[in-house]
Design an enzyme around this catalytic site. Structure first.
Site, mmCIF file in Angstrom:
data_model
loop_
_atom_site.group_PDB
_atom_site.id
_atom_site.type_symbol
_atom_site.label_atom_id
_atom_site.label_comp_id
_atom_site.label_asym_id
_atom_site.label_seq_id
_atom_site.Cartn_x
_atom_site.Cartn_y
_atom_site.Cartn_z
ATOM 1 N N ASP A 1 0.855 -1.190 0.000
ATOM 2 C CA ASP A 1 0.000 0.000 0.000
ATOM 3 C C ASP A 1 0.886 1.233 0.000
ATOM 4 O O ASP A 1 1.655 1.458 0.937
ATOM 5 C CB ASP A 1 -0.888 -0.028 1.246
ATOM 6 C CG ASP A 1 -1.994 1.012 1.210
ATOM 7 O OD1 ASP A 1 -2.113 1.687 0.183
ATOM 8 O OD2 ASP A 1 -2.726 1.119 2.205
ATOM 9 N N ASP B 1 -2.544 2.631 -6.133
ATOM 10 C CA ASP B 1 -1.675 2.683 -4.967
ATOM 11 C C ASP B 1 -1.626 1.392 -4.157
ATOM 12 O O ASP B 1 -1.073 1.377 -3.063
ATOM 13 C CB ASP B 1 -2.111 3.827 -4.049
ATOM 14 C CG ASP B 1 -3.474 3.589 -3.430
ATOM 15 O OD1 ASP B 1 -4.273 2.846 -4.032
ATOM 16 O OD2 ASP B 1 -3.742 4.139 -2.343
ATOM 17 N N GLU B 2 -2.196 0.302 -4.651
ATOM 18 C CA GLU B 2 -2.140 -0.923 -3.860
ATOM 19 C C GLU B 2 -2.187 -2.159 -4.736
ATOM 20 O O GLU B 2 -2.718 -2.136 -5.858
ATOM 21 C CB GLU B 2 -3.269 -0.972 -2.825
ATOM 22 C CG GLU B 2 -4.646 -1.118 -3.417
ATOM 23 C CD GLU B 2 -5.713 -1.385 -2.361
ATOM 24 O OE1 GLU B 2 -5.408 -2.041 -1.346
ATOM 25 O OE2 GLU B 2 -6.842 -0.914 -2.563
#
Length: 397
Positions: free
Chosen positions: A9, A107-108
């Protein structure tokens, strides 16, 4: 070697990308969203740096509200193309390792790996991402996706997680994901280098949560801390006398199925015990729907105007879907009033279609089910695809 799931993350991803190309912003409160002009109405914060979050600025709030909370912040326009490129840098870095990378957003991602030392692998991933992109990330380690995802929130916090904790001061290198995770409770928290603890911590920005420490770490926590339990579901569970993770783990499965349906009831029962998927795939997920929504510069009150705007949006999103070679089987219409009350109505079509007029007509019939006595600030339409048959794969895949 054992199979491990790692959830990677990125830390304050959008803000970090902006700070990377404008280093002079480091340490300042930065707010990204809309046109970057806080005087303009109907714009929403995409992200805020940790310095801005200290003033109460959060993703999803109106930019004007963010300005009132932190007028000294630097307000920047959203730049999706740049964030997409930065995300590709990160994912390509992770793919350079002998792992499987399943992307879940800018973002992950989940990383699947065979290893005897998942903490060492997590540290290598974090170091490589920072070295190659100048961006930082936190890593949750788990024996399934549920626990790995929750572990990431703990990786961003500096206190022992065997006991209830309080928010810590944010740092420049660790923080919450841009994407909504299992709970907002972990929002402005961090984890420092000396924070390893017996509950599952290893090093800065890394945390392990498995069947071995699930009960120690999670039993006392509110169900809201679980991945996939929002405020409304928390209220529903509380009505059944279920307030903690331990309560949910011990709940009568038949009772949960009766209240939430066979599929979701069983899923919530499993969630309370930390059970989850262990498979990771690098095959891109096939989209199952497409949506389009619009926040209007001025509130809509005239029924004719409301109907016309809905028709326009419905036809636009239908044309987008048809251009991809997809067929539509269900439609949702969303209306957000000025009170931010946002009801949604849906209908399965009598037969799958690609006809914009059919979609527009169905959307209008759904609109008639809404109570339109209040001004409207947003209208949205979502179209669910008919799954492609194995013999006829979607051309856009």
């Amino acid at each position: 070697m054992s199979w491990w799931l790692l959830h990677v993350d990125m830390d304050q991803f959008i803000a970090a990308v902006e700070i990377r190309r404008r280093p002079e912003l480091r340490g300042l409160p930065v707010v990204v969203g809309g046109s970057g002009d806080p005087t303009q109405p109907r714009q929403v914060v995409a992200t805020a740096s940790y310095e801005a979050r200290a003033f109460g600025v959060r993703s999803g709030m109106p930019v004007r509200a963010a300005y009132k909370k932190c007028p000294q912040a630097v307000f920047l326009p959203s730049d999706p193309a740049t964030y997409e490129a930065a995300s590709t840098e990160v994912m390509d870095t992770l793919r350079s390792f002998p792992v499987v990378v399943e992307v879940w957003g800018w973002d992950e991602c989940f990383v699947g790996a065979e290893t005897d030392d998942p903490e060492a692998l997590a540290a290598e991933l974090r170091a490589a991402v920072e070295a190659r992109t100048a961006l930082t990330c936190s890593v949750g380690i788990g024996d399934n996706k549920t626990r790995a995802k929750l572990a990431t929130g703990f990786a961003k916090h500096k206190r022992s997680h065997a006991e209830p904790f309080e928010p810590a001061e944010p740092s420049e290198t660790t923080g919450p994901s841009e994407a909504t995770g299992p709970s907002e409770a972990a929002d402005p928290t961090t984890r420092t280098a000396d924070s390893a603890d017996s509950a599952g911590g290893a090093a800065a920005g890394i945390y392990r949560l498995t069947a071995a420490n699930w009960r120690q770490v999670m039993d006392h926590r509110p169900v809201r801390d679980l991945w996939g339990v929002g405020s409304r579901m928390e209220h529903n569970l509380n009505e059944l006398g279920i307030s903690t993770v331990a309560d949910l783990a011990a709940a009568d499965v038949d009772l949960l199925k009766k209240r939430f349906g066979p599929k979701m009831g069983a899923w919530y029962a499993a969630l309370g015990r930390g059970l989850g998927d262990t498979q990771v795939t690098d095959v891109p997920r096939e989209p199952v729907s497409r949506s389009r929504e619009e926040t209007f510069p001025e509130d809509l009150t005239d029924p004719t105007t409301i109907a016309a705007e809905l028709r326009r949006i419905a036809i636009q999103v239908t044309n987008d879907v048809v251009a991809e070679g997809r067929t539509i089987q269900r439609i949702w219409v969303k209306v957000r009033f000025t009170t931010f009350y946002t009801p949604i109505k849906s209908r399965k079509l009598p037969s799958p279609t690609q006809d914009p007029e059919t979609i527009a007509t169905t959307a209008h019939s759904l609109l008639e089910k809404f109570d339109l006595h209040r001004p409207i600030r947003l209208i949205g339409v979502r179209l669910e695809f008919l799954p492609p048959t194995p013999d006829e794969p979607n051309e856009s895949s």
